[in-house]
Design a protein around this motif. Structure first.
Motif, PDB file in Angstrom:
ATOM      1  N   ILE A  85     -27.158 -20.585 -14.027  1.00 14.89           N
ATOM      2  CA  ILE A  85     -27.937 -19.385 -14.185  1.00 14.89           C
ATOM      3  C   ILE A  85     -28.689 -18.880 -12.865  1.00 14.89           C
ATOM      4  CG2 ILE A  85     -29.605 -17.960 -15.262  1.00 14.89           C
ATOM      5  CD1 ILE A  85     -29.003 -19.744 -17.632  1.00 14.89           C
ATOM      6  N   SER A  86     -29.157 -19.908 -11.969  1.00 15.27           N
ATOM      7  CA  SER A  86     -29.743 -19.663 -10.705  1.00 15.27           C
ATOM      8  C   SER A  86     -28.810 -19.223  -9.767  1.00 15.27           C
ATOM      9  CB  SER A  86     -30.729 -20.934 -10.506  1.00 15.27           C
ATOM     10  OG  SER A  86     -31.393 -20.833  -9.248  1.00 15.27           O
ATOM     11  N   LEU A  87     -27.660 -19.929  -9.685  1.00 13.49           N
ATOM     12  CA  LEU A  87     -26.514 -19.783  -8.823  1.00 13.49           C
ATOM     13  C   LEU A  87     -26.042 -18.488  -9.154  1.00 13.49           C
ATOM     14  CD1 LEU A  87     -24.758 -20.914  -6.620  1.00 13.49           C
ATOM     15  CD2 LEU A  87     -23.281 -21.568  -8.499  1.00 13.49           C
ATOM     16  N   ASN A  88     -25.982 -18.127 -10.308  1.00  9.29           N
ATOM     17  CA  ASN A  88     -25.387 -16.749 -10.656  1.00  9.29           C
ATOM     18  C   ASN A  88     -26.435 -15.638 -10.078  1.00  9.29           C
ATOM     19  OD1 ASN A  88     -22.965 -17.462 -11.615  1.00  9.29           O
ATOM     20  ND2 ASN A  88     -23.557 -17.661 -13.649  1.00  9.29           N
ATOM     21  N   ASP A  89     -27.803 -15.977 -10.383  1.00 11.83           N
ATOM     22  CA  ASP A  89     -28.433 -15.239  -9.840  1.00 11.83           C
ATOM     23  C   ASP A  89     -28.774 -14.864  -8.191  1.00 11.83           C
ATOM     24  OD1 ASP A  89     -31.169 -13.399 -10.429  1.00 11.83           O
ATOM     25  OD2 ASP A  89     -32.158 -14.805  -9.530  1.00 11.83           O
ATOM     26  N   SER A  90     -28.265 -16.040  -7.705  1.00  9.60           N
ATOM     27  CA  SER A  90     -28.216 -15.816  -6.198  1.00  9.60           C
ATOM     28  C   SER A  90     -27.029 -15.017  -5.753  1.00  9.60           C
ATOM     29  CB  SER A  90     -27.996 -17.270  -5.676  1.00  9.60           C
ATOM     30  OG  SER A  90     -29.593 -18.108  -5.832  1.00  9.60           O
ATOM     31  N   ILE A  91     -25.985 -15.204  -6.409  1.00  4.64           N
ATOM     32  CA  ILE A  91     -24.608 -14.556  -6.259  1.00  4.64           C
ATOM     33  C   ILE A  91     -24.888 -13.014  -6.409  1.00  4.64           C
ATOM     34  CG2 ILE A  91     -22.292 -14.178  -7.026  1.00  4.64           C
ATOM     35  CD1 ILE A  91     -22.296 -17.109  -7.798  1.00  4.64           C
ATOM     36  N   PHE A  92     -25.502 -12.702  -7.500  1.00  3.81           N
ATOM     37  CA  PHE A  92     -25.661 -11.279  -7.787  1.00  3.81           C
ATOM     38  C   PHE A  92     -26.645 -10.729  -6.930  1.00  3.81           C
ATOM     39  CE2 PHE A  92     -28.805  -8.204 -10.119  1.00  3.81           C
ATOM     40  CZ  PHE A  92     -27.725  -7.285 -10.179  1.00  3.81           C
ATOM     41  N   ARG A  93     -27.727 -11.351  -6.528  1.00  6.93           N
ATOM     42  CA  ARG A  93     -28.689 -10.769  -5.164  1.00  6.93           C
ATOM     43  C   ARG A  93     -27.675 -10.639  -3.926  1.00  6.93           C
ATOM     44  NH1 ARG A  93     -32.357 -14.147  -7.388  1.00  6.93           N
ATOM     45  NH2 ARG A  93     -32.200 -15.916  -5.771  1.00  6.93           N
ATOM     46  N   ALA A  94     -27.019 -11.804  -3.480  1.00  8.30           N
ATOM     47  CA  ALA A  94     -26.122 -11.443  -2.351  1.00  8.30           C
ATOM     48  C   ALA A  94     -25.270 -10.446  -2.438  1.00  8.30           C
ATOM     49  CB  ALA A  94     -25.195 -13.008  -2.257  1.00  8.30           C
ATOM     50  N   ARG A  95     -24.568 -10.445  -3.501  1.00  6.57           N
ATOM     51  CA  ARG A  95     -23.740  -9.032  -3.869  1.00  6.57           C
ATOM     52  C   ARG A  95     -24.669  -7.816  -3.668  1.00  6.57           C
ATOM     53  NH1 ARG A  95     -18.991 -10.728  -2.475  1.00  6.57           N
ATOM     54  NH2 ARG A  95     -18.200 -12.294  -4.193  1.00  6.57           N
ATOM     55  N   GLN A  96     -25.666  -7.474  -4.329  1.00  4.69           N
ATOM     56  CA  GLN A  96     -26.566  -6.380  -4.065  1.00  4.69           C
ATOM     57  C   GLN A  96     -27.044  -6.242  -2.638  1.00  4.69           C
ATOM     58  OE1 GLN A  96     -29.977  -7.494  -6.695  1.00  4.69           O
ATOM     59  NE2 GLN A  96     -29.525  -5.494  -7.762  1.00  4.69           N
ATOM     60  N   ASN A  97     -27.184  -7.325  -1.726  1.00  5.69           N
ATOM     61  CA  ASN A  97     -27.409  -7.180  -0.517  1.00  5.69           C
ATOM     62  C   ASN A  97     -26.412  -6.884   0.263  1.00  5.69           C
ATOM     63  OD1 ASN A  97     -30.110  -7.889  -0.777  1.00  5.69           O
ATOM     64  ND2 ASN A  97     -29.743 -10.031  -0.259  1.00  5.69           N
ATOM     65  N   GLU A  98     -25.144  -7.093  -0.129  1.00  3.32           N
ATOM     66  CA  GLU A  98     -24.017  -6.718   0.509  1.00  3.32           C
ATOM     67  C   GLU A  98     -23.397  -5.424   0.326  1.00  3.32           C
ATOM     68  OE1 GLU A  98     -19.367  -8.399   1.011  1.00  3.32           O
ATOM     69  OE2 GLU A  98     -20.123  -8.554  -0.964  1.00  3.32           O
ATOM     70  N   MET A  99     -23.782  -4.709  -0.783  1.00  2.81           N
ATOM     71  CA  MET A  99     -23.667  -3.238  -1.151  1.00  2.81           C
ATOM     72  C   MET A  99     -24.541  -2.662  -0.463  1.00  2.81           C
ATOM     73  SD  MET A  99     -21.043  -3.170  -3.245  1.00  2.81           S
ATOM     74  CE  MET A  99     -21.241  -1.722  -3.932  1.00  2.81           C
ATOM     75  N   ARG A 100     -25.978  -2.801  -0.427  1.00  2.00           N
ATOM     76  CA  ARG A 100     -26.817  -2.220   0.505  1.00  2.00           C
ATOM     77  C   ARG A 100     -26.330  -2.236   1.957  1.00  2.00           C
ATOM     78  NH1 ARG A 100     -31.139  -4.705  -1.115  1.00  2.00           N
ATOM     79  NH2 ARG A 100     -31.132  -6.263   0.673  1.00  2.00           N
ATOM     80  N   GLN A 101     -26.091  -3.229   2.335  1.00  2.00           N
ATOM     81  CA  GLN A 101     -25.564  -3.366   3.744  1.00  2.00           C
ATOM     82  C   GLN A 101     -24.459  -2.300   4.009  1.00  2.00           C
ATOM     83  OE1 GLN A 101     -27.036  -5.050   6.525  1.00  2.00           O
ATOM     84  NE2 GLN A 101     -25.672  -3.672   7.688  1.00  2.00           N
ATOM     85  N   LEU A 102     -23.490  -2.262   3.033  1.00  2.00           N
ATOM     86  CA  LEU A 102     -22.187  -1.424   3.238  1.00  2.00           C
ATOM     87  C   LEU A 102     -22.631   0.112   3.081  1.00  2.00           C
ATOM     88  CD1 LEU A 102     -19.666  -3.341   1.006  1.00  2.00           C
ATOM     89  CD2 LEU A 102     -19.594  -3.047   3.440  1.00  2.00           C
ATOM     90  N   ARG A 103     -23.631   0.394   2.306  1.00  2.00           N
ATOM     91  CA  ARG A 103     -24.183   1.584   2.231  1.00  2.00           C
ATOM     92  C   ARG A 103     -24.796   2.073   3.627  1.00  2.00           C
ATOM     93  NH1 ARG A 103     -25.476   0.295  -3.039  1.00  2.00           N
ATOM     94  NH2 ARG A 103     -27.553  -0.329  -2.425  1.00  2.00           N
ATOM     95  N   GLU A 104     -25.764   1.023   4.188  1.00  2.00           N
ATOM     96  CA  GLU A 104     -26.304   1.422   5.365  1.00  2.00           C
ATOM     97  C   GLU A 104     -25.215   1.469   6.751  1.00  2.00           C
ATOM     98  OE1 GLU A 104     -29.001  -1.894   6.182  1.00  2.00           O
ATOM     99  OE2 GLU A 104     -30.205  -1.314   4.307  1.00  2.00           O
ATOM    100  N   ASP A 105     -24.305   0.721   6.371  1.00  2.00           N
ATOM    101  CA  ASP A 105     -23.247   0.883   7.462  1.00  2.00           C
ATOM    102  C   ASP A 105     -22.459   2.324   7.359  1.00  2.00           C
ATOM    103  OD1 ASP A 105     -23.726  -1.680   8.507  1.00  2.00           O
ATOM    104  OD2 ASP A 105     -21.961  -2.677   7.369  1.00  2.00           O
ATOM    105  N   GLU A 106     -22.275   2.759   6.340  1.00  2.00           N
ATOM    106  CA  GLU A 106     -21.574   3.982   6.003  1.00  2.00           C
ATOM    107  C   GLU A 106     -22.620   5.015   6.560  1.00  2.00           C
ATOM    108  OE1 GLU A 106     -18.868   6.927   5.434  1.00  2.00           O
ATOM    109  OE2 GLU A 106     -18.670   4.647   5.277  1.00  2.00           O
ATOM    110  N   ASN A 107     -23.722   4.993   6.075  1.00  2.00           N
ATOM    111  CA  ASN A 107     -24.641   6.100   6.612  1.00  2.00           C
ATOM    112  C   ASN A 107     -24.752   5.833   8.216  1.00  2.00           C
ATOM    113  OD1 ASN A 107     -25.386   6.741   3.937  1.00  2.00           O
ATOM    114  ND2 ASN A 107     -27.192   5.481   3.913  1.00  2.00           N
ATOM    115  N   GLY A 108     -24.815   4.859   8.704  1.00  2.00           N
ATOM    116  CA  GLY A 108     -24.883   4.691  10.385  1.00  2.00           C
ATOM    117  C   GLY A 108     -23.565   5.391  10.793  1.00  2.00           C
ATOM    118  N   ARG A 109     -22.206   5.169  10.307  1.00  2.00           N
ATOM    119  CA  ARG A 109     -21.147   5.850  10.753  1.00  2.00           C
ATOM    120  C   ARG A 109     -21.128   7.351  10.465  1.00  2.00           C
ATOM    121  NH1 ARG A 109     -19.014   0.670   8.770  1.00  2.00           N
ATOM    122  NH2 ARG A 109     -18.695   1.748   6.860  1.00  2.00           N
ATOM    123  N   GLN A 110     -21.581   7.714   9.513  1.00  2.00           N
ATOM    124  CA  GLN A 110     -21.721   9.511   9.256  1.00  2.00           C
ATOM    125  C   GLN A 110     -22.912   9.888  10.086  1.00  2.00           C
ATOM    126  OE1 GLN A 110     -19.987  10.986   6.810  1.00  2.00           O
ATOM    127  NE2 GLN A 110     -20.814  12.716   8.112  1.00  2.00           N
TER     128      GLN A 110
END
Length: 164
Positions: A85-110
């Protein structure tokens, strides 16, 4: 159990992405009396400039085994292992961070595309509800869609009434 936890995590991540991207006004860019050819060329050149921008894309990814679980978890009794459960929570947080980074990158390109258009004397404007509804009927990337946006974006009256 693992599938249930991962399913809940995936559903929550999808809900977060949806909640952060509300449907808002439709914006476009225009320049009074610009020719169709110049409009398309400027659009292509500015889009290319944004696409070529070097951004800090996420580099960390988690390796998964053939069953879709993290490497190293293949032989563990997942149903009774609280660390899963702790590992899955870590995976979930990592995916959230990845999605946030992708949005930030897209905003930077825009931002780079917007700067390029501004340098070429284009200005943003907001489409009316009727214009946005019409635009929604036209396939992304189609000639009809590009012609429609040019028709709006080159009309001085539209730009004057709807500029931001």
């Amino acid at each position: 159990m693992r599938l249930l936890v991962m399913g809940i995590a995936a559903a929550a991540l999808a809900a977060c992405a949806t909640a952060e991207a509300p449907a808002g006004p439709v914006l476009s860019w225009g320049k009074p009396n610009v020719t169709l050819e110049r409009y398309w060329l400027d659009s292509a050149e500015c889009t290319l400039r944004g696409a070529q921008a070097e951004r800090n894309l996420p580099t960390a990814t988690m390796s998964m085994d053939r069953q879709g679980g993290p490497i190293g978890m293949e032989n563990r009794d997942i149903a009774s292992d609280e660390s899963t459960i702790s590992l899955n929570d870590s995976i979930f947080r990592a995916r959230q961070n990845e999605m946030r980074q992708l949005r930030e990158d897209e905003n930077g390109r825009q931002d780079i595309v917007n700067q390029c258009l501004t340098e070429r004397d284009y200005r943003p404007y907001r489409l009316t509800a009727d214009q946005a509804a019409r635009l929604a009927t036209l396939r992304d990337g189609s000639t009809q869609r590009r012609r429609y946006l040019h028709q709006l974006g080159s009309d001085p009256a539209v730009l004057h009434a709807q500029s931001l």
